[in-house]
Write an enzyme that holds these catalytic residues in place. Structure first.
Site, PDB file in Angstrom:
ATOM      1  N   ASP A 120      50.672  45.312  41.082  1.00 43.94           N
ATOM      2  CA  ASP A 120      51.619  44.188  41.172  1.00 43.94           C
ATOM      3  C   ASP A 120      52.919  44.639  41.837  1.00 43.94           C
ATOM      4  O   ASP A 120      53.480  43.934  42.683  1.00 43.94           O
ATOM      5  CB  ASP A 120      51.865  43.528  39.802  1.00 43.94           C
ATOM      6  CG  ASP A 120      51.898  44.525  38.654  1.00 43.94           C
ATOM      7  OD1 ASP A 120      51.505  45.676  38.858  1.00 43.94           O
ATOM      8  OD2 ASP A 120      52.331  44.144  37.556  1.00 43.94           O
TER       9      ASP A 120
ATOM     10  N   TYR B  54      33.015  43.308  42.125  1.00 42.46           N
ATOM     11  CA  TYR B  54      32.135  42.850  43.212  1.00 42.46           C
ATOM     12  C   TYR B  54      30.712  43.380  43.052  1.00 42.46           C
ATOM     13  O   TYR B  54      29.858  43.101  43.886  1.00 42.46           O
ATOM     14  CB  TYR B  54      32.692  43.306  44.564  1.00 42.46           C
ATOM     15  CG  TYR B  54      33.863  42.492  45.005  1.00 42.46           C
ATOM     16  CD1 TYR B  54      35.063  42.561  44.309  1.00 42.46           C
ATOM     17  CD2 TYR B  54      33.788  41.643  46.098  1.00 42.46           C
ATOM     18  CE1 TYR B  54      36.153  41.811  44.689  1.00 42.46           C
ATOM     19  CE2 TYR B  54      34.871  40.887  46.486  1.00 42.46           C
ATOM     20  CZ  TYR B  54      36.048  40.982  45.781  1.00 42.46           C
ATOM     21  OH  TYR B  54      37.117  40.235  46.158  1.00 42.46           O
TER      22      TYR B  54
ATOM     23  N   LYS C 205      45.802  49.652  38.427  1.00 45.15           N
ATOM     24  CA  LYS C 205      46.385  48.965  37.262  1.00 45.15           C
ATOM     25  C   LYS C 205      45.995  49.770  36.025  1.00 45.15           C
ATOM     26  O   LYS C 205      45.459  49.239  35.030  1.00 45.15           O
ATOM     27  CB  LYS C 205      45.854  47.520  37.214  1.00 45.15           C
ATOM     28  CG  LYS C 205      46.557  46.626  36.220  1.00 45.15           C
ATOM     29  CD  LYS C 205      47.903  46.127  36.691  1.00 45.15           C
ATOM     30  CE  LYS C 205      48.610  45.371  35.590  1.00 45.15           C
ATOM     31  NZ  LYS C 205      49.992  45.015  35.911  1.00 45.15           N
TER      32      LYS C 205
ATOM     33  N   ASP D 193      40.654  43.674  48.481  1.00 41.66           N
ATOM     34  CA  ASP D 193      40.401  42.357  49.061  1.00 41.66           C
ATOM     35  C   ASP D 193      41.717  41.575  49.157  1.00 41.66           C
ATOM     36  O   ASP D 193      42.067  41.014  50.195  1.00 41.66           O
ATOM     37  CB  ASP D 193      39.398  41.614  48.160  1.00 41.66           C
ATOM     38  CG  ASP D 193      38.831  40.385  48.841  1.00 41.66           C
ATOM     39  OD1 ASP D 193      39.154  40.152  50.019  1.00 41.66           O
ATOM     40  OD2 ASP D 193      38.066  39.648  48.187  1.00 41.66           O
TER      41      ASP D 193
END
Ligand code: NAD
Length: 363
Positions: free
Chosen positions: A227, A126, A193, A251
């Site tokens: 995930d 972002y 991640k 988000d």
């Protein structure tokens, strides 16, 4: 002079309706708040030829507290999201989104959820550092990266940069731990991640564990790959308490979690910086419902609850939150989205639901 002056951005679409409903609920608490209503979004374009006029920026800078309705991002080139602009302009690094079950048992898909997302708000993908396909700068960047990396980028690519800084990570992780300790929360979980993005997410995770040591014995902590976290949240959201993560994961998980507790009409948010804070519902301007007195203002009213807690008005915040809970649990004076059948003709309008909350506050 009033005790507090709050910058109010009614915003676009359903924004003016939901903020009007919020103001009447907060005013019922008699806290001596002066609302400084300012233009922002499409409604500002005509008079100011700007989506975020200087007068509005000045008002936020002066008052240090703002609450806003959603703002439409016009489709097309040259328009940056005003929400992202406000967060970056005032360095509102912590996006705090509480996710709580307010719905009565018969409507709640999940019972007893009570978690809080701490989303880093200024970095990651972002940051707005993007290079367009075919641009000369992009070709140069790709050539430079290809010269120093054994992994090659195709010349016909667009590129987006993901910066994760030590400073940016330290302050969001610390904010999450401080919140957990101050609010008697059990655990802080780092979502990442790092198994794939070893240097960026790896850094975020390392800093998380470095800072966690300072809170040893006061709060539990652990980490989960993003995930897997999506799956765990859908299966057992009750296992989670405070979650801290980078911007993009925050988000996505915020909306996932909003869905767990009944949708965007209930999802409140706060954007907090070192000395300025801006509160806002998670949802957008829902243009198709604008001006119909139909949508649910709860997300905006609960954003005001967060604002009151930020101002130290804990008692008033509790009164307002409890009044909202009572009205939602009773299920009588609620908008269409809080009815078992969305076509239930007994659903009330935005303002009528707010009036019921006001009545509840006034006893
Ligand atoms: P949206 O959140 O405006 O609407 C999606 C759907 O969610 C609506 O059609 C409606 O069914 C439901 N919904 C949203 N708010 C509701 C409420 N208060 N009560 C009941 N139902 C509600 O998302 P969108 O259609 O993707 O975006 C519309 C505009 O809003 C776009 O211009 C987008 O850029 C902007 N936006 C602004 C913000 C913000 O200001 N923070 C956030 C998201 C989107």
């Amino acid at each position: 002079m009033s005790k507090y002056t709050v910058t109010l951005l009614p915003g676009d679409g359903i924004g003016p309706e939901v903020t009007q409903a919020m103001v009447k609920c907060v005013d019922a608490l008699n806290l001596d708040i002066k609302w400084e209503s300012m233009p922002a979004g499409e409604n500002a374009l005509g008079e100011y030829n700007s989506l975020l006029p200087e007068v509005t920026i000045e008002s936020i800078r002066k008052n240090k507290i703002a609450i806003k309705g959603p703002i439409t991002t016009p489709v097309g080139k040259g328009f940056r999201s005003i929400n992202v602009t406000i967060r970056q302009m005032f360095d509102l690094f912590a996006c705090v989104r509480p996710i709580k079950t307010y719905l009565p048992d018969k409507l709640a898909k999940y019972k007893n959820i009570d978690l809080v997302i701490f989303r880093e708000n200024t970095e990651d993908l972002y940051a707005g550092i993007e290079f367009e396909l075919g641009d000369r700068k992009t070709e140069k960047i790709i050539a430079e990266i290809n010269a120093m990396s054994d992994k090659k980028i195709s010349a016909e690519s667009a590129v987006s940069i993901k910066p994760i800084s030590v400073f940016g990570t330290q302050r969001i992780v610390r904010a999450a731990f401080e919140y957990a300790v101050k609010n008697g929360r059990k655990s802080v979980n780092c979502v990442h991640k790092a198994n794939i993005m070893k240097f960026t997410d790896g850094l975020f995770l390392k800093i998380f564990y470095d800072i966690a040591k300072e809170y040893e014995g006061r709060v539990e902590y652990w980490d989960t790959i993003v995930d897997n976290m999506c799956m765990q949240l859908v299966k057992v959201p009750q296992n989670y308490d405070v979650l801290v993560m980078e911007n993009l994961y925050g988000d996505i998980l915020s909306d996932l979690c909003a869905g767990l507790v009944g949708g965007l009409g209930l999802a409140a948010g706060a954007n907090i910086g070192a000395d300025i804070a801006v509160f806002e519902p998670t949802h957008g301007s829902a243009p198709k419902y604008a001006g119909q007195n139909k949508v649910n203002a709860t997300a905006t009213i609960l954003s005001a609850v967060l604002m009151l807690r930020h101002l130290g008005e804990t008692k008033a915040a509790d009164i307002l939150e409890n009044a909202v809970i009572k009205i939602i649990q009773d299920g009588k004076y609620v908008t269409y989205d809080l009815k078992e059948d969305r076509n239930d003709p007994s659903a009330v309008g935005t303002q009528e639901m707010a009036d019921a909350i006001v009545k509840e506050i006034q006893g």
